[in-house]
Design a protein around this motif. Structure first.
Motif, PDB file in Angstrom:
ATOM      1  N   GLY A  60      21.984 -10.821 -26.066  1.00  0.00           N
ATOM      2  CA  GLY A  60      22.642 -11.990 -26.708  1.00  0.00           C
ATOM      3  C   GLY A  60      21.776 -13.218 -27.196  1.00  0.00           C
ATOM      4  O   GLY A  60      20.755 -13.512 -26.406  1.00  0.00           O
ATOM      5  N   ALA A  64      28.133 -18.322 -29.538  1.00  0.00           N
ATOM      6  CA  ALA A  64      27.753 -19.455 -28.668  1.00  0.00           C
ATOM      7  C   ALA A  64      26.750 -20.290 -28.641  1.00  0.00           C
ATOM      8  O   ALA A  64      26.439 -21.274 -27.729  1.00  0.00           O
ATOM      9  N   ASP A  87      22.166 -16.157 -27.518  1.00  0.00           N
ATOM     10  CA  ASP A  87      22.461 -17.425 -26.733  1.00  0.00           C
ATOM     11  C   ASP A  87      21.652 -17.469 -25.371  1.00  0.00           C
ATOM     12  O   ASP A  87      21.337 -18.329 -25.137  1.00  0.00           O
ATOM     13  N   LYS A  88      21.357 -16.359 -24.847  1.00  0.00           N
ATOM     14  CA  LYS A  88      20.736 -16.066 -23.682  1.00  0.00           C
ATOM     15  C   LYS A  88      19.369 -15.891 -23.875  1.00  0.00           C
ATOM     16  O   LYS A  88      18.402 -16.257 -22.806  1.00  0.00           O
ATOM     17  N   GLY A 135      26.211 -12.815 -29.551  1.00  0.00           N
ATOM     18  CA  GLY A 135      25.858 -14.357 -28.963  1.00  0.00           C
ATOM     19  C   GLY A 135      25.755 -15.269 -29.750  1.00  0.00           C
ATOM     20  O   GLY A 135      25.630 -16.400 -29.334  1.00  0.00           O
TER      21      GLY A 135
END
Length: 480
Positions: free
Chosen positions: A352, A403, A354-355, A400
């Motif tokens: 992701g 997010a 986002d991570k 992701g």
């Protein structure tokens, strides 16, 4: 390190930049790997570029017919006596391994080197179940004893020198303090041979799988992989679906590229080609061979028009070996399973954006990684596209992205740069006037956004000339 355990991005990078011993170890190792690669290509290959093109085509052909390849592999591997399992997620793959251990009442497995097992977090998963997973690759063993994760996908403990390893062995294995490589190897060999005695289950990764033959191919240099595949009664091979090729010939092409790119060897020390479990009359080999084909968002990557090319990766690590950022900060700064340029592309797609999106800043876009990739993955271009996705300007963002909360300031700055860089008149005008900023940069660099971070580790350049005219001189070009 799993994404849930991440430290603040800048904090870990600053600590690694200040780690002089690690940087010295990495720089020495990277330069050695670079020289070895260039030497073997020059001395052993007549048409390296042609081989790269052949590999690129073979991988693309396999990826574009992946469903057919996977079904063909399952059919032929099953015919050869293997048991094929399908895992959609990392948890699915871990659960299959755990269930096999539970059914056989096995409490311990020994592992050959496998980045796939790092990706799915297998060691931690089994530890929570009260089971042991012991690394047998020397580098992986060193890191396991030291409570660390791999810093490199091929040479996982390359950031440690022999004196540091001696200290780890003394503390964790109770050995005498040694620093000679031969003695350190002997300590590790004795420890592992004791663990191998009576082993019931061995686990490895897979370098390449051949659908037509229904076989898997593992390469290594230490012999521990061969022990894991022949000594126990059960062998589990963990295989990402992108590793499946059509034929033995295609896999051989990849192997010819992998070892020179990874370590500068012409051929690996051990080639383990496994076509099934032990047959009547065989003196060794497992009674059962299980192959786990796992996806973990690879299908999503394959369907992505921008990022599918990263699935050609053969995990040689050449992009890391030549990366001017990686050898300054090391693999742990990326805080994800796959570091370096290839990690910057596949980590946002697998875990992701986002991570793992922070790692996209760990690139100078110099293009070295694209030049040395043996299967011609345009890594620098893909990193640039992911940066667009991160600030909300990409057309088809990866896992992701929904997010993410893009920085408005960063997005504004990128739009401004785009307007300048895509207009010839504006770009030339900007370069011709940049020297007027020299006073402000030199006197207020400590407080200016972006510039203050640069100043922390480098001297700011003097902007005392017309940059546009200087570029013209260097290129030998005049527009007048």
């Amino acid at each position: 390190m799993s994404v849930e355990q991440k430290f603040p991005h800048e904090q870990i990078i600053r600590s690694k930049l200040k780690d002089k011993q690690m940087r010295e170890n990495l720089t020495k190792a990277m330069h050695t790997l670079q020289k070895n690669r260039l030497k073997v290509i020059d001395e052993k290959f007549e048409d390296w570029q042609g081989l790269r093109t052949k590999a690129e085509q073979a991988k693309n052909n396999a990826l574009m017919s992946l469903k057919e390849r996977l079904l063909e592999f399952e059919k032929n591997a099953t015919k050869n006596g293997m048991k094929v399992h399908w895992a959609s997620s990392d948890e699915d793959a871990c659960a299959i391994i755990y269930e096999l251990m539970r059914q056989k009442n096995i409490r311990k497995i020994l592992k050959g080197k496998s980045m796939a097992s790092e990706e799915i977090g297998l060691n931690h998963y089994l530890e929570k179940k009260g089971l042991r997973a012991i690394e047998t690759d020397l580098g992986e063993l060193i890191l396991q004893l030291d409570g660390q994760t791999p810093v490199h996908i091929v040479v996982p403990a390359i950031h440690r020198n022999r004196y540091e390893i001696g200290e780890i062995f003394k503390e964790k294995l109770g050995s005498e303090l040694e620093s000679e490589p031969e003695k350190l190897n002997a300590i590790a060999r004795k420890y592992l041979r004791d663990e191998f005695e009576g082993l019931e289950l061995g686990l490895t990764g897979v370098n390449f799988a051949m659908s037509r033959e229904g076989a898997i191919w593992l390469i290594e240099n230490e012999g521990n992989g061969r022990m894991c595949t022949t000594a126990p009664d059960i062998h589990i091979a963990l295989c990402g679906i992108e590793k499946v090729l059509e034929s033995f010939e295609d896999a051989a092409t990849m192997v010819h590229l992998l070892t020179p790119s990874a370590t500068g060897q012409f051929i690996p020390t051990y080639n383990n080609i496994i076509t099934g479990p032990r047959k009547n009359g065989d003196l060794d080999g497992p009674k059962e061979v299980h192959v786990i084909l796992f996806d973990h968002h690879r299908s999503d990557m394959l369907a992505h028009k921008d990022y599918y090319e990263a699935l050609r990766c053969i995990r040689c690590g050449a992009c890391m070996n030549f990366c001017p950022v990686y050898d300054k900060i090391g693999g742990h700064s990326y805080q994800t399973t796959y570091p370096g340029p290839i990690g910057e592309v596949i980590s946002p797609n697998l875990f992701g954006i986002d991570k793992t999106g922070d790692i996209l800043s760990l690139c100078s876009l110099c293009g070295r990684c694209s030049e040395v990739c043996p299967v011609k993955i345009p890594l620098a271009d893909l990193i640039r596209k992911l940066r667009c996705d991160k600030v909300g300007q990409g057309e088809n963002p990866p896992l992701g992205a929904d997010a993410l909360h893009p920085s408005k300031m960063e997005a504004f700055a990128m739009r401004g740069f785009k307007n300048l860089a895509t207009n010839g008149d504006r770009w030339r005008f900007s370069l011709s006037k940049v020297h007027y900023l020299n006073y402000f940069v030199q006197n207020f660099g400590g407080v200016l956004p972006v510039v203050k971070k640069w100043r922390t580790f480098k001297e700011l350049p003097q902007l005392k000339f017309n940059l546009y005219e200087e570029v013209q001189k260097i290129q030998g070009v005049s527009y007048e």
